[in-house]
Design an enzyme around this catalytic site. Sequence first.
Site, PDB file in Angstrom:
ATOM      1  N   SER A 142     -10.902   1.255   3.159  1.00  0.00           N
ATOM      2  CA  SER A 142     -11.184  -0.147   3.444  1.00  0.00           C
ATOM      3  C   SER A 142     -11.043  -0.347   5.179  1.00  0.00           C
ATOM      4  O   SER A 142     -10.296   0.595   5.785  1.00  0.00           O
ATOM      5  CB  SER A 142     -10.214  -1.207   2.970  1.00  0.00           C
ATOM      6  OG  SER A 142     -10.241  -2.416   3.571  1.00  0.00           O
ATOM      7  N   TYR A 155      -1.318  -3.270   0.531  1.00  0.00           N
ATOM      8  CA  TYR A 155      -2.881  -2.972   0.459  1.00  0.00           C
ATOM      9  C   TYR A 155      -3.406  -2.147   1.602  1.00  0.00           C
ATOM     10  O   TYR A 155      -3.821  -1.211   1.455  1.00  0.00           O
ATOM     11  CB  TYR A 155      -3.714  -4.321   0.007  1.00  0.00           C
ATOM     12  CG  TYR A 155      -5.099  -3.754  -0.138  1.00  0.00           C
ATOM     13  CD1 TYR A 155      -5.470  -3.270  -1.208  1.00  0.00           C
ATOM     14  CD2 TYR A 155      -6.088  -4.155   0.885  1.00  0.00           C
ATOM     15  CE1 TYR A 155      -6.865  -3.043  -1.399  1.00  0.00           C
ATOM     16  CE2 TYR A 155      -7.391  -3.841   0.753  1.00  0.00           C
ATOM     17  CZ  TYR A 155      -7.780  -3.218  -0.427  1.00  0.00           C
ATOM     18  OH  TYR A 155      -9.145  -2.807  -0.470  1.00  0.00           O
TER      19      TYR A 155
END
Length: 262
Positions: A142, A155
């Site tokens: 990401s 995360y």
Amino acid sequence: MADNRLKTVLITGASSGIGAAYAQRFARRGHDLVLVARNRERMEAAAARLRSGAGVAVDVLPADLTAPAELAVVEARLRDDRRIGVLVSNAGAALKSGFAAADLDELERLIRLNVIAVTRLAGAVAPRFVAEGRGAIVNISSVVALAPEIMPGVYAATKSYVLTLSQSLQAELGPQGVYVQAVLPAATRTEIFERSGLSTDAIPVMMDVGELVDAALVGFDREEAVTIPPLPELGQWENFAAARKAMLPNFRQEHAAARYRA
């Protein structure tokens, strides 16, 4: 990279979102597929569509990758099925809370999915790929791997791990014929937000999942080590990577830098 055009592709998190889009795109390219996710019914429906629409063979392998016994089944498939030449590690999750309100059990489950499963699956297939002198591993990271301030909690750290792991694997396995790609999506229209209880209100724009995967596959075909679909200028990533590499010679020192010595 060796020619993997006729090899089977195993995709995790294949029942929806990015994983489902990868399945559709690879099927169009003529690849047989192994779809891995928890929702058997959803995967069976997708598999039926792919078989009839693209004329490829599709196996469904239900598994919760946070459960060690079920993860082990997928690992065994990667080790033993010599038809599989591409692994797409896409399965992942997010959490809406940071560490100030952390549920440690939820954090551990997230790490099992985003870190441990990605690591074990790569470790299961890498020895065979090296022995065969070909194969590809695609890890979905990401953009928050490069911008941890965007998202609170663990995360971003898990996605930073996926990026670093991919770069390390490429450095080690690339010379032996194995291609490793890290894909860094920005906000993309998938179910991860709903499943994680995250609000999309503060996100001004989101990329369509099909456009994301199409861009990632352009990077795959170009054998990019890191693909960042929303980044307009490649030079920005190249400058970032060059700045990091420029520091490397300074890491091997007998003494602390002068600025840390009284």
